[in-house]
Design a protein around this motif. Structure first.
Motif, PDB file in Angstrom:
ATOM      1  N   VAL A 156     -54.000   3.794   4.826  1.00 54.47           N
ATOM      2  CA  VAL A 156     -52.647   3.402   5.222  1.00 54.47           C
ATOM      3  C   VAL A 156     -52.588   1.886   5.347  1.00 54.47           C
ATOM      4  CG1 VAL A 156     -50.856   3.533   6.989  1.00 54.47           C
ATOM      5  CG2 VAL A 156     -52.254   5.534   6.523  1.00 54.47           C
ATOM      6  N   ILE A 157     -51.634   1.291   4.668  1.00 53.81           N
ATOM      7  CA  ILE A 157     -51.433  -0.151   4.820  1.00 53.81           C
ATOM      8  C   ILE A 157     -50.000  -0.364   5.273  1.00 53.81           C
ATOM      9  CG2 ILE A 157     -51.568  -2.388   3.677  1.00 53.81           C
ATOM     10  CD1 ILE A 157     -53.294  -0.926   1.576  1.00 53.81           C
ATOM     11  N   VAL A 158     -49.834  -1.006   6.397  1.00 55.71           N
ATOM     12  CA  VAL A 158     -48.490  -1.228   6.922  1.00 55.71           C
ATOM     13  C   VAL A 158     -48.252  -2.728   7.046  1.00 55.71           C
ATOM     14  CG1 VAL A 158     -46.911  -0.844   8.842  1.00 55.71           C
ATOM     15  CG2 VAL A 158     -48.581   0.905   8.248  1.00 55.71           C
ATOM     16  N   PHE A 159     -47.181  -3.190   6.410  1.00 53.32           N
ATOM     17  CA  PHE A 159     -46.780  -4.592   6.565  1.00 53.32           C
ATOM     18  C   PHE A 159     -45.540  -4.636   7.449  1.00 53.32           C
ATOM     19  CE2 PHE A 159     -48.567  -4.245   2.260  1.00 53.32           C
ATOM     20  CZ  PHE A 159     -49.595  -5.180   2.357  1.00 53.32           C
ATOM     21  N   LEU A 160     -45.610  -5.369   8.535  1.00 54.11           N
ATOM     22  CA  LEU A 160     -44.446  -5.518   9.406  1.00 54.11           C
ATOM     23  C   LEU A 160     -43.976  -6.961   9.336  1.00 54.11           C
ATOM     24  CD1 LEU A 160     -45.905  -3.579  12.426  1.00 54.11           C
ATOM     25  CD2 LEU A 160     -43.929  -2.849  11.093  1.00 54.11           C
ATOM     26  N   GLU A 161     -42.678  -7.117   9.144  1.00 51.27           N
ATOM     27  CA  GLU A 161     -42.093  -8.462   9.166  1.00 51.27           C
ATOM     28  C   GLU A 161     -41.117  -8.502  10.322  1.00 51.27           C
ATOM     29  OE1 GLU A 161     -42.606 -11.085   7.193  1.00 51.27           O
ATOM     30  OE2 GLU A 161     -44.068 -10.048   5.914  1.00 51.27           O
ATOM     31  N   MET A 162     -41.308  -9.471  11.205  1.00 53.31           N
ATOM     32  CA  MET A 162     -40.384  -9.573  12.336  1.00 53.31           C
ATOM     33  C   MET A 162     -40.262 -11.026  12.756  1.00 53.31           C
ATOM     34  SD  MET A 162     -42.773  -7.919  15.294  1.00 53.31           S
ATOM     35  CE  MET A 162     -43.387  -6.585  14.282  1.00 53.31           C
ATOM     36  N   PRO A 163     -39.212 -11.370  13.495  1.00 54.75           N
ATOM     37  CA  PRO A 163     -39.096 -12.765  13.921  1.00 54.75           C
ATOM     38  C   PRO A 163     -40.331 -13.142  14.736  1.00 54.75           C
ATOM     39  CG  PRO A 163     -37.127 -11.513  14.507  1.00 54.75           C
ATOM     40  CD  PRO A 163     -38.126 -10.529  14.014  1.00 54.75           C
ATOM     41  N   PRO A 164     -40.897 -14.327  14.497  1.00 61.67           N
ATOM     42  CA  PRO A 164     -42.102 -14.721  15.239  1.00 61.67           C
ATOM     43  C   PRO A 164     -41.909 -14.637  16.751  1.00 61.67           C
ATOM     44  CG  PRO A 164     -41.670 -16.275  13.481  1.00 61.67           C
ATOM     45  CD  PRO A 164     -40.501 -15.339  13.518  1.00 61.67           C
TER      46      PRO A 164
END
Ligand SMILES: Nc1ncnc2c1ncn2[C@@H]1O[C@H](COP(=O)(O)OP(=O)(O)OP(=O)(O)O)[C@@H](O)[C@H]1O
Ligand SMILES: [Mg+2]
Length: 554
Positions: free
Chosen positions: A284-292
């Protein structure tokens, strides 16, 4: 005389360095990170003797001027942040301004660097935290850092390092983990013997996974994307039947940084289930993008731990993205379109109960699948437009019941069913003692049990879902889970699994077509239809092209 002294710089810098640099792979991580931050397109890594003797990282990034080169080896010297508020808006891999100072404190370090608009570059030597020399040097644009004899001046650490092969494996693992999200950079890793890994810059993540995980695994991975307000998630995941003995291919990225996060790891493992006995782990590879500003990465000097502002929102997102992908894959096998009207599956009434598979509604017929038979009263055979699907009836029912029990446990109101005639159960004195000890916990699961004699108890009610279950062995199983000394959440999870297992139809139970159709319909509506709570697959398919190959038709 004072007992307390301020430590001399020589000692304090070694202590600080020890927090950032643990082994050769930490050096590699910090140097690659610096190359990424310097906008490199090409990063080459070379290690010798597993990195214990020699590490070299070359990038074609911005490079440094002479003044910056002198500054970069100072502690807390960074070009990446300047105010406290910058700490909450980090867009770079580095920000602490201590990696090079730390590496330089525990090795013989050399930095060669040139910026685009300088005619000549510079070379700097540092040893055990002391600047030895700096001189002009001809070189290409970019930066090369060479680290020799790591921990030569920290014998305790040096002795702690493992064999060449072990350190090499650590470096390889670190290298791969960093590479994954930076598809625009060409990375390579070589040793004194050979080129270990060559990861060319490719935009397509699938090709990158092929290089990293192998073609076969990459081609089996599902992809999914989900957005929730300002958080975006992309996941690549394998089906539960492709597993590894270690959890090293569960990769979590937050804003392109590979991190360790217990909550996310737990969420993933819960979905994939716990395979009793042989622990297996998924891809499983999960990339999360969120405001720093939604995530704090300044938890640990190695910058590999994070704390989310809203952890449960993140965990729910991860849960949804994985379940959604698995569900979609399952539906694809039976060629059922995405949306199934909610009314079809009434989740409150447990119409499939134990071996009594009474049902209230006629399942909707479908043109895309049909039952073609049963095998050993254990497997159900389906024909779909693509071929043959084999379903494990116990695993399928277990999955449905498990989700229902978990829902119930979450609401704290498992449906209870009073027994018409209370059952008297006799236990050994040790078992009786345990029952008394856990009486409250057992009752909280809707199992009404009361002392009747010294070692006898009377059972008055059970959860509706378990009304047909042999109560004695269920209670014995519950006791052993409660006695295991595990954490509360693990205990509840195991109890839900146990109850589902007890209540589900077994291999050898014969069920009718209508019940089978209901079973499938329920699976199509369940959260994770691909595998049972222990991680065993529920279906396997043999496509017509598989069959054609088997019979040499192609
Ligand atoms: N490969 C490189 N190319 C260009 N500049 C670099 C390179 N490596 C380091 N620098 C400069 O040196 C500074 C110090 O690097 P160092 O790695 O010690 O700290 P950092 O990256 O700012 O923070 P951290 O300690 O979190 O890594 C960087 O801020 C950057 O300006
Ligand atoms: Mg850095």
């Amino acid at each position: 005389m004072n007992r307390i002294r301020i430590l001399p710089e020589e000692i304090s810098s070694k202590i600080a360095a020890g927090e950032v640099i643990e082994r050769p792979s930490s050096v590699v991580r910090e140097l690659i990170d610096n190359g990424i931050d310097a906008d490199a397109r090409r990063i080459r890594v070379r290690i010798e003797a597993g990195g214990r003797r020699y590490i070299r990282v070359t990038d074609d990034g911005t490079g440094m001027t002479r003044d910056d080169l002198l500054l970069c080896i100072e502690r807390h010297a960074t070009s990446k942040i300047s105010t406290v508020s910058d700490l909450y808006s980090i867009h770079t891999m580095g920000f602490r301004g201590e990696a090079l100072a730390s590496i330089g404190a525990v090795s013989r370090m050399e930095i060669i660097t040139r910026t685009e608009d300088q005619d000549t570059g510079h070379r700097l030597w540092m040893q055990g935290g002391k600047l030895k020399s700096i001189e002009p040097s001809g070189c290409v644009k970019g930066t090369t850092v060479i680290v020799r004899d790591l921990f030569y001046n920290v014998p305790v650490r040096r002795r702690f390092l493992k064999s060449k092969n072990t350190e090499e494996t650590h470096v390889m693992e670190t290298f791969l983990r960093i590479c994954v999200p930076f598809a625009h950079i060409h990375f390579s890793l070589e040793t004194e013997r050979r080129l270990l890994l060559n990861v060319p810059s490719i935009q397509d993540p699938f090709q990158r996974f092929s290089t990293i995980f192998g073609k076969e695994i990459a081609s089996l991975m599902l992809k999914n994307e989900i957005e929730d307000g300002d958080i975006k998630a992309i996941a690549y995941l394998g089906l539960p039947d492709i597993t590894r003995s270690r959890a090293d291919r569960i990769l979590i990225y937050v804003n392109r940084r590979n991190v360790r996060e217990r909550g996310i790891l737990r969420t993933i493992l819960d979905i994939y289930g716990k395979r009793i006995g042989s622990r297996r782990y998924p891809y499983v590879i999960v990339f999360l993008e969120m405001p720093p500003s939604s995530v704090d990465i300044n938890i640990h000097p190695t910058k590999q731990e994070v704390r989310f502002k809203e952890p449960y929102r993140v965990y729910r997102l991860v849960e949804n993205i994985l379940n959604d992908a698995l569900r979609r894959e399952f539906r694809k096998v039976f060629q059922v379109e995405e949306e199934i009207p909610k009314a079809v599956s009434d989740t409150k009434t447990p119409y499939i109960q134990s071996r009594d598979l009474s049902f209230s509604k006629i399942p909707s017929p479908s043109s895309s699948y049909r039952i073609i038979g049963r095998l050993k009263e254990m497997y159900i055979l389906w024909e779909t437009p693509d071929g043959l699907v084999i379903m494990d009836q116990h695993a399928a029912h277990e999955r449905i019941l498990y989700e229902r029990i978990k829902e119930g446990v979450k609401d704290r109101i498992p449906d209870k069913q009073n027994l018409l005639i209370p059952t008297i159960l006799e236990f050994s004195s040790k078992e009786a003692l345990l029952i008394k000890r856990y009486m409250e916990r057992i009752r909280a699961l809707s199992i009404d049990i009361e002392p009747f004699g010294p070692n006898t108890f009377q059972l008055l009610a059970v959860p509706a879902i378990l009304s047909k279950v042999e109560p004695r062995s269920l209670i014995m199983d519950l006791l052993s889970i409660l006695e295991s000394g595990k954490q509360e959440e693990d205990i509840m999870e195991e109890i839900a699994q146990k109850m589902a297992c007890h209540a589900a139809i077994k291999a050898g139970d014969s069920i009718g077509d209508m019940e089978i159709l209901r079973l499938l319909e329920d699976l199509l509506n369940s959260r994770t239809p691909t595998h049972c709570p222990h991680g065993r697959p529920i279906i396997k398919k043999i496509t017509f092209s598989d069959l054609d190959r088997m019979f040499n038709r192609v």
